[in-house]
Write a protein that holds these residues in place. Sequence first.
Motif, PDB file in Angstrom:
ATOM      1  N   GLY A  59       0.751  -1.331   0.201  1.00 24.57           N
ATOM      2  CA  GLY A  59      -0.047  -0.054  -0.089  1.00 24.57           C
ATOM      3  C   GLY A  59       0.920   1.206   0.036  1.00 24.57           C
ATOM      4  O   GLY A  59       0.614   2.126  -0.880  1.00 24.57           O
ATOM      5  N   ILE A  60       1.858   1.349   0.760  1.00 21.02           N
ATOM      6  CA  ILE A  60       2.706   2.597   0.926  1.00 21.02           C
ATOM      7  C   ILE A  60       3.603   2.323  -0.454  1.00 21.02           C
ATOM      8  O   ILE A  60       3.861   3.672  -0.936  1.00 21.02           O
ATOM      9  CB  ILE A  60       3.817   2.353   1.926  1.00 21.02           C
ATOM     10  CG1 ILE A  60       3.011   2.383   3.273  1.00 21.02           C
ATOM     11  CG2 ILE A  60       5.000   3.306   2.053  1.00 21.02           C
ATOM     12  CD1 ILE A  60       2.275   4.058   3.627  1.00 21.02           C
ATOM     13  N   THR A  77      -0.683  16.711 -12.845  1.00 19.11           N
ATOM     14  CA  THR A  77      -0.932  17.857 -11.651  1.00 19.11           C
ATOM     15  C   THR A  77      -1.979  16.765 -10.698  1.00 19.11           C
ATOM     16  O   THR A  77      -2.417  17.328  -9.890  1.00 19.11           O
ATOM     17  CB  THR A  77      -1.733  19.245 -12.296  1.00 19.11           C
ATOM     18  OG1 THR A  77      -2.900  18.616 -12.806  1.00 19.11           O
ATOM     19  CG2 THR A  77      -0.687  19.807 -12.858  1.00 19.11           C
ATOM     20  N   THR A  78      -2.541  15.866 -11.102  1.00 19.61           N
ATOM     21  CA  THR A  78      -3.530  14.973 -10.413  1.00 19.61           C
ATOM     22  C   THR A  78      -2.903  13.488 -10.488  1.00 19.61           C
ATOM     23  O   THR A  78      -2.700  12.982 -11.601  1.00 19.61           O
ATOM     24  CB  THR A  78      -4.898  15.119 -10.642  1.00 19.61           C
ATOM     25  OG1 THR A  78      -5.012  14.730 -12.226  1.00 19.61           O
ATOM     26  CG2 THR A  78      -5.286  16.810 -10.613  1.00 19.61           C
ATOM     27  N   THR A  79      -3.310  12.638  -9.428  1.00 19.49           N
ATOM     28  CA  THR A  79      -2.917  11.284  -9.539  1.00 19.49           C
ATOM     29  C   THR A  79      -4.137  10.883  -8.398  1.00 19.49           C
ATOM     30  O   THR A  79      -4.656  11.279  -7.510  1.00 19.49           O
ATOM     31  CB  THR A  79      -1.561  10.766  -9.390  1.00 19.49           C
ATOM     32  OG1 THR A  79      -1.554   9.426  -9.566  1.00 19.49           O
ATOM     33  CG2 THR A  79      -1.411  11.162  -7.659  1.00 19.49           C
ATOM     34  N   SER A  80      -4.610   9.498  -8.884  1.00 22.46           N
ATOM     35  CA  SER A  80      -5.508   8.737  -7.784  1.00 22.46           C
ATOM     36  C   SER A  80      -4.540   7.600  -7.292  1.00 22.46           C
ATOM     37  O   SER A  80      -3.725   6.890  -7.787  1.00 22.46           O
ATOM     38  CB  SER A  80      -6.698   8.288  -8.430  1.00 22.46           C
ATOM     39  OG  SER A  80      -7.235   9.467  -8.990  1.00 22.46           O
ATOM     40  N   PHE A  81      -4.909   6.849  -6.251  1.00 18.58           N
ATOM     41  CA  PHE A  81      -4.489   5.986  -5.627  1.00 18.58           C
ATOM     42  C   PHE A  81      -5.342   5.252  -4.550  1.00 18.58           C
ATOM     43  O   PHE A  81      -6.204   5.587  -4.100  1.00 18.58           O
ATOM     44  CB  PHE A  81      -2.928   5.930  -4.699  1.00 18.58           C
ATOM     45  CG  PHE A  81      -3.138   7.034  -3.978  1.00 18.58           C
ATOM     46  CD1 PHE A  81      -3.321   6.531  -2.510  1.00 18.58           C
ATOM     47  CD2 PHE A  81      -2.646   8.358  -3.874  1.00 18.58           C
ATOM     48  CE1 PHE A  81      -3.420   7.358  -1.256  1.00 18.58           C
ATOM     49  CE2 PHE A  81      -2.892   9.277  -2.735  1.00 18.58           C
ATOM     50  CZ  PHE A  81      -3.244   8.905  -1.735  1.00 18.58           C
ATOM     51  N   GLU A  82      -5.144   3.736  -4.224  1.00 22.32           N
ATOM     52  CA  GLU A  82      -5.662   3.263  -3.306  1.00 22.32           C
ATOM     53  C   GLU A  82      -5.002   2.231  -2.727  1.00 22.32           C
ATOM     54  O   GLU A  82      -4.497   1.246  -2.989  1.00 22.32           O
ATOM     55  CB  GLU A  82      -6.944   2.378  -4.149  1.00 22.32           C
ATOM     56  CG  GLU A  82      -8.113   1.646  -3.135  1.00 22.32           C
ATOM     57  CD  GLU A  82      -9.235   0.896  -4.232  1.00 22.32           C
ATOM     58  OE1 GLU A  82      -9.623  -0.144  -3.358  1.00 22.32           O
ATOM     59  OE2 GLU A  82      -9.182   1.461  -5.206  1.00 22.32           O
ATOM     60  N   ILE A  83      -5.179   2.488  -1.160  1.00 20.43           N
ATOM     61  CA  ILE A  83      -4.358   1.459  -0.475  1.00 20.43           C
ATOM     62  C   ILE A  83      -4.587   0.065  -0.448  1.00 20.43           C
ATOM     63  O   ILE A  83      -3.699  -0.769  -0.397  1.00 20.43           O
ATOM     64  CB  ILE A  83      -3.847   2.171   1.078  1.00 20.43           C
ATOM     65  CG1 ILE A  83      -3.340   3.663   0.707  1.00 20.43           C
ATOM     66  CG2 ILE A  83      -3.317   1.398   1.866  1.00 20.43           C
ATOM     67  CD1 ILE A  83      -3.244   4.619   2.082  1.00 20.43           C
ATOM     68  N   GLY A  84      -5.869  -0.088  -0.319  1.00 19.12           N
ATOM     69  CA  GLY A  84      -6.660  -1.363   0.061  1.00 19.12           C
ATOM     70  C   GLY A  84      -7.175  -1.521   1.296  1.00 19.12           C
ATOM     71  O   GLY A  84      -6.549  -1.036   2.152  1.00 19.12           O
ATOM     72  N   SER A  85      -8.106  -2.498   1.401  1.00 18.71           N
ATOM     73  CA  SER A  85      -8.893  -2.691   2.424  1.00 18.71           C
ATOM     74  C   SER A  85      -8.715  -3.711   3.275  1.00 18.71           C
ATOM     75  O   SER A  85      -8.902  -4.243   4.457  1.00 18.71           O
ATOM     76  CB  SER A  85     -10.421  -2.999   1.999  1.00 18.71           C
ATOM     77  OG  SER A  85     -10.677  -4.206   1.092  1.00 18.71           O
ATOM     78  N   ASN A  86      -7.530  -4.734   2.798  1.00 16.97           N
ATOM     79  CA  ASN A  86      -6.900  -5.704   3.494  1.00 16.97           C
ATOM     80  C   ASN A  86      -5.791  -5.614   4.312  1.00 16.97           C
ATOM     81  O   ASN A  86      -5.191  -6.497   4.778  1.00 16.97           O
ATOM     82  CB  ASN A  86      -6.820  -6.992   2.574  1.00 16.97           C
ATOM     83  CG  ASN A  86      -5.425  -6.758   1.660  1.00 16.97           C
ATOM     84  OD1 ASN A  86      -5.377  -5.646   1.498  1.00 16.97           O
ATOM     85  ND2 ASN A  86      -5.205  -7.837   1.069  1.00 16.97           N
ATOM     86  N   ALA A 175     -10.374   4.864  -2.097  1.00 14.97           N
ATOM     87  CA  ALA A 175      -9.963   5.772  -3.303  1.00 14.97           C
ATOM     88  C   ALA A 175      -9.508   7.133  -2.623  1.00 14.97           C
ATOM     89  O   ALA A 175     -10.159   7.858  -2.060  1.00 14.97           O
ATOM     90  CB  ALA A 175     -11.133   5.901  -4.635  1.00 14.97           C
ATOM     91  N   ASN A 176      -8.433   7.554  -3.189  1.00 13.81           N
ATOM     92  CA  ASN A 176      -7.773   8.851  -2.868  1.00 13.81           C
ATOM     93  C   ASN A 176      -7.319   9.537  -4.133  1.00 13.81           C
ATOM     94  O   ASN A 176      -6.853   9.093  -5.030  1.00 13.81           O
ATOM     95  CB  ASN A 176      -6.679   8.806  -2.031  1.00 13.81           C
ATOM     96  CG  ASN A 176      -7.125   8.117  -0.637  1.00 13.81           C
ATOM     97  OD1 ASN A 176      -7.089   8.488   0.270  1.00 13.81           O
ATOM     98  ND2 ASN A 176      -6.668   6.521  -0.797  1.00 13.81           N
ATOM     99  N   GLN A 177      -7.450  10.727  -4.039  1.00  8.56           N
ATOM    100  CA  GLN A 177      -7.130  11.414  -5.188  1.00  8.56           C
ATOM    101  C   GLN A 177      -6.204  12.787  -4.758  1.00  8.56           C
ATOM    102  O   GLN A 177      -6.493  13.464  -3.525  1.00  8.56           O
ATOM    103  CB  GLN A 177      -8.308  12.359  -5.808  1.00  8.56           C
ATOM    104  CG  GLN A 177      -7.837  13.254  -7.233  1.00  8.56           C
ATOM    105  CD  GLN A 177      -9.033  13.827  -7.792  1.00  8.56           C
ATOM    106  OE1 GLN A 177      -9.912  14.364  -7.363  1.00  8.56           O
ATOM    107  NE2 GLN A 177      -9.129  13.706  -9.262  1.00  8.56           N
TER     108      GLN A 177
END
Length: 769
Positions: A59-60, A77-86, A175-177
């Motif tokens: 995740g990191i 100038t923008t990006t999205s990421f998802e660390i994960g729920s597990n 989800a994060n932006q």
Amino acid sequence: MSRRKRGSMWGDERAVSELIGAVIIVGLVLTGSVLVVYFGTNVIDETRQGQSDESAEIGIQEIDSRLSTLSTSSAATTTSFEIGSNIEGDAYLVENEGYLNLTVNTRSTCSVQEPLDSVRIERDDGQIVAYEAGGTWIKSPDGGAIYNTAPDVSYRNGTVDISLLNLTGRVSEGANQAVTDVNTSRRDSKSAVNTVLQGECVRPDNVTLRIQSDFYRGWADYLETETGLEPNASPAPGDSYLRVDDTTQTVTLYLNQSSLPRRTNDEINNVVNVTGSDYMDDVPNPDDGIRIDKGVNNTYTVYSEPISERPEIGTVRRVTQADNVTRPPLDVVFVVDESGSMAWSAADDSKAKYEAVRDAMRDFTTYLDSNMDRVGLVGYNQYHTGDIVDDGGVYYFLDEEYREINEGSNRGAIYRTNRRMLTTDFVEFNRSTVTETEAVGGTYSAGGMKKASSLLDLRSDESRNRVVIMLTDGKNTGSDQWYIGDGDDTFTGSNSATIELARRMNRAGMTTYTIGFANDDDSVNENFLKETAGAGGGEYYFATDSEELEDVFSSIAERVSSTKQVGHYGVTTNLSTDDTVHPPQITGDISRIATATADGKEWLNVNDPTAPSTFSHAFAVSGGDMVKFTATKYSCDKWVGTGQTKQINGSSVPVTRCAEMNTTDPTVIDGELFTNDNSTRFNNKLNNTTSAEWQTNLTEALDEYGGLYNESSKELTLDSNEVLVLYNFPNGKHTDNPMLLLYSVGLSEEEARPTGVIDIDIDNVEISN
């Protein structure tokens, strides 16, 4: 910013996608355990247990991969990421819990401090996996820390490169932006660099990097790898060092001058300050030279050029006819009034005015040289409408190219000699051409001036002195609309059109003289004739009878064919070092430039007004060599015309150049040196130097060159490596015959701002979910 794993080369590229990051982590897991030693604590293998542990690192790693695109890409100038729920534990953002401070020359004025923000996952066993300053970190519950991937802080080849993300907002497992504020990021980055590299810190003597973070032990491990410095060693005074403070959780890296690029070291680089530096002899000194001695084997580039585009060293000289004196050839066009009143007698004269004009023109040609000078004749009244055709190289006027608004308003005619508009056959001109003029109709001087202008445009050029002599015995008739040039310029009345034609002709290098020929000055419009002569760069004359008219024509003939000239001396400049002399250089075709041979070298006449470019000196000088400044003035064996003129007392005087310098008895002139410290002495020199009317004075030359002298404060504003050299050339009448040379050596402090020594990039990023 390039990235690498711990222990790999700094130049390896950072993973830029979720897939690549996952492959790297899974590959490491499948290969076996990675042995990574904490700074003074347990091995990391003891804390990497289970799939949930690996999920936290992945995740990191995903955050690291995604956020890196914001710091390395100029477009993203923008990006999205998802660390994960597990993952085991919570993901969260920590702001301002540490800082990075960079200070140059241990000066608080040259210091910036930025917060260290981090995205963290804290597992149930107390281990923290984090993203901070572009790197990924792992901290054990007992405080030991390592870097997993390198941060965006590097030291290589003496340069410090820092890239930071200032993070605000919040993160979640979903989800994060992340969005970059481009404007504030650019502003903050520029401000940071300008702060640490300004004033006396432009070329750093030392750099201190201090990092306060709860991952400080990992930072220490990383900086040791980057610099090769052992933490908390005992360096000699002034040496670089790496220190770790457990109490304050800080790491301090000090880089001394030898750890920075050579270009920042003023003791050994090529930056020069000619005043106030212990490596310079006093400037100016008794030897009238400049020596740089830093005690190292430096080589400095030297460049010197006059501040005026063309030197103007010479004198006004009236020379008797001689084989070694020439002037530019003349093209003289008489523009003669042919109105009906020209048939009347002049005052106290038995002959008609047109006959007196013919005699005066004949007398004028006696002042000319039939081997090179030419004359032409144009008449004007209300009836002339001539055209131009090309008949075997003989030109006649075309209505299509020279049409006025009112048809037939040209009112000018060219009288040709042997079918030529300009002729050197003065015998035929005087015998037949001058007798063709008429005396009928009204006065329309613009028609004659248009014909003269077109004639000279077609049949003459700038290598010849072009003169128009316009004569009238009355005032212009009517208020016609006159069309001038290729555009839509129209002028009401022959007066305004004539004045404008004279002005345009003068801009093209033609000089117009005007003559009023009448029984009294009320019969002509003197204001109009004076204004026409003024616009044309000439003078106005008045005559009442044939004798006075001959005197007027003779005066003009003497003026335009006179051997009174502005003579440019033969001059060379010489910059010499201890063992070598350096002649001036002129780029372009110098085959016509006079030279003098001395010391086995050819010295160009830098004062030739026809030179293809401004002269200069360019060479290299070794540290410890004295550079001295002299110039040499030569007498002249041959003067030749240049086609150029100078205005003296309202008159146009030809300029001559020295084509053959006499080296028998030259005059050597020493240069007088001025730096910013000599502003008062230099200002006194300006106030007590009087230039000739035809010369550009020193203040004007300084203003045209720009950036050397502040006229308001009366102070020199030279760069640190610049010196002004003043030469005064005696001309037999006075000594105010100056030339200023700008000399520069090495690099100036103002411009030698070393790039790439410190680079700070700050991106302000907002995270939302």
